[in-house]
Design an enzyme around this catalytic site. Structure first.
Site, PDB file in Angstrom:
ATOM      1  N   PHE A 136       0.821  -1.206   0.000  1.00  0.00           N
ATOM      2  CA  PHE A 136       0.000   0.000   0.000  1.00  0.00           C
ATOM      3  C   PHE A 136       0.861   1.265   0.000  1.00  0.00           C
ATOM      4  O   PHE A 136       0.600   2.206  -0.746  1.00  0.00           O
ATOM      5  CB  PHE A 136      -0.948   0.001   1.208  1.00  0.00           C
ATOM      6  CG  PHE A 136      -1.916   1.132   1.204  1.00  0.00           C
ATOM      7  CD1 PHE A 136      -3.022   1.123   0.363  1.00  0.00           C
ATOM      8  CD2 PHE A 136      -1.721   2.240   2.021  1.00  0.00           C
ATOM      9  CE1 PHE A 136      -3.922   2.183   0.342  1.00  0.00           C
ATOM     10  CE2 PHE A 136      -2.615   3.315   2.002  1.00  0.00           C
ATOM     11  CZ  PHE A 136      -3.713   3.274   1.166  1.00  0.00           C
ATOM     12  N   ASP A 166      -8.024  -1.854  11.606  1.00  0.00           N
ATOM     13  CA  ASP A 166      -6.979  -0.891  11.956  1.00  0.00           C
ATOM     14  C   ASP A 166      -7.290   0.391  11.213  1.00  0.00           C
ATOM     15  O   ASP A 166      -7.950   0.374  10.180  1.00  0.00           O
ATOM     16  CB  ASP A 166      -5.599  -1.373  11.487  1.00  0.00           C
ATOM     17  CG  ASP A 166      -5.422  -1.183   9.990  1.00  0.00           C
ATOM     18  OD1 ASP A 166      -6.004  -1.959   9.227  1.00  0.00           O
ATOM     19  OD2 ASP A 166      -4.734  -0.223   9.582  1.00  0.00           O
ATOM     20  N   CYS A 196     -10.857   7.741  30.310  1.00  0.00           N
ATOM     21  CA  CYS A 196      -9.425   7.590  29.999  1.00  0.00           C
ATOM     22  C   CYS A 196      -8.582   8.540  30.848  1.00  0.00           C
ATOM     23  O   CYS A 196      -9.088   9.460  31.477  1.00  0.00           O
ATOM     24  CB  CYS A 196      -9.165   7.796  28.506  1.00  0.00           C
ATOM     25  SG  CYS A 196      -8.963   9.519  27.989  1.00  0.00           S
ATOM     26  N   CYS A 220      -9.190  12.270  29.952  1.00  0.00           N
ATOM     27  CA  CYS A 220     -10.472  12.849  30.352  1.00  0.00           C
ATOM     28  C   CYS A 220     -10.618  12.946  31.862  1.00  0.00           C
ATOM     29  O   CYS A 220     -11.341  13.797  32.374  1.00  0.00           O
ATOM     30  CB  CYS A 220     -11.621  12.032  29.752  1.00  0.00           C
ATOM     31  SG  CYS A 220     -11.692  12.196  27.954  1.00  0.00           S
TER      32      CYS A 220
END
Ligand SMILES: [Zn+2]
Length: 372
Positions: free
Chosen positions: A96, A278, A318, A321
């Site tokens: 890619f 992903d 998290c 946060c």
């Protein structure tokens, strides 16, 4: 033994709660895999990834081949040891990036001639060479060398691309089988080896996608990826291609959709039966100040957050946060501080990984449909 896949639960809509047993980690699926392009998930340290409960990350073969070089990484014990990442890893084939980043490429049946985007040096990649590089890097999962069909593509172009991808898949698999014992960590893992996934291409043509999937399944890979999506096509088409291919793939092997997507997309595809995904989006968007939250997208650069004392996402638990305000994150971005990309990335990754965690939990509660 390379990998084995436990299907814990299968839902009527096709969603699969599973477990992918890899040498370095047993991965709970469906799983989101952060992208670590150059041996790093940009701006996020490995111990933070661990505390976010990322179980598998990606490395990019093209980048690591050019710098620092796959032989150097092999000499240093493989990519796991080099970057100090003890959990599972997957490398792409390099295809890619060869097609999207490098210059002056020339594609023949034998392989791809290209010039490095770093220094203009000339290189030649074949399926065999891609596998050699991936064995040197030593990820738990390697990918067959393929040609990603661009969008839009005429049928003749998609057919030609498919022909090449099929021939390269065969050569990738033959070379992998002949050399997979060479991976540097094999002894330390009781003789276990890497795994190789085949990649379903075929552009946006249903019959080509089906043909590709059927022929790859006949070859017998350890898992199957659906590639060539999220290349500019409408999202309905992405979903249509995934729905077309999934039923053709073996039930007892992991299924991976490459390079997708937005939060609502990864959730939808997981519920359709995709086990692995992903995407660079959570980290790339983070560096540009875009946060994904339970209240939708937050562009942290916006003036309205200048004195906003609330956390980036009030529903998120998290480490970012729990500690910082929108006003502070906006200030870091405005001031061009490097901590900005780090904190934004950590939240976005936590959000993506959290979606998969929630989906896995919901799948476990839904009955019936137990796996075998
Ligand atoms: Zn958060």
């Amino acid at each position: 033994m390379s990998l084995w896949f436990d299907l814990i639960k299968e839902n009527p809509a096709g969603g699969r709660r599973g477990r992918i047993h890899l040498p370095h980690q047993t991965v709970e699926s469906p799983v989101f895999m952060p992208v670590g392009t150059q041996g790093t998930v940009k701006a996020v340290a490995q111990d933070v990834l661990e505390s976010l409960e990322a179980e598998i990350i990606l490395g990019n073969t093209y980048h690591l081949y050019l710098r620092p070089g796959h032989e150097a990484i092999r000499r240093m014990g493989g990519l796991h040891r080099f970057m100090s990442w003890p959990r599972a890893m997957l490398t792409d084939s390099g295809g890619f990036q060869v097609f999207s980043l490098s210059e002056l490429r020339k594609v023949t049946d034998e392989g791809v001639q290209f010039r490095s985007h770093l220094d203009g040096s000339s290189h030649f990649f074949t399926p065999e060479h891609s596998i050699d590089v991936q064995i040197a890097l030593g990820a738990d999962i390697c990918m067959a060398f393929d040609e990603c069909t661009e969008y839009p593509a005429e049928r003749a172009r998609a057919e030609e691309s498919l022909r090449l991808t099929m021939a390269w898949a065969r050569r990738s698999l033959d070379h992998f089988r002949a050399h997979r014992d060479e991976v540097v960590w094999r002894e330390a893992f009781d003789g276990r080896t890497q795994s190789l996934f085949g990649i379903v291409q075929g552009g946006m043509y249903r019959d080509l996608r089906r043909e590709c999937a059927e022929r790859l399944v006949e070859m017998g890979f350890d898992g199957y990826a659906i590639g060539g999506l999220s290349v500019g096509e409408p999202r309905e088409l992405t979903q249509e291609m995934i729905a077309e291919v999934l039923p053709l793939l073996p039930r007892d092997k992991p299924r991976y959709v490459m390079g997708v997507g937005y939060p609502d997309e990864i959730e939808r595809y997981a519920r359709m039966g995709v086990d692995m995904m992903d995407c660079v989006l959570p980290t790339r968007a983070a560096r540009h100040g875009l946060l994904f939250t339970s209240e939708g997208r937050v562009n942290i650069k916006n003036r309205r957050y200048a004195e906003d004392q609330s956390p980036p996402d009030p529903a998120c638990d998290c480490m970012v946060c729990r500690r910082y305000s929108r006003a502070y994150l906006r200030h870091l971005m405005q001031a061009g501080e490097t901590l900005s990309g780090t904190l934004n990335s950590i939240h976005n990754l936590a959000y993506y990984l959290g979606i998969m965690q929630r989906v896995r939990g919901e799948m476990e509660e839904q009955g019936p449909g137990n796996g075998d």
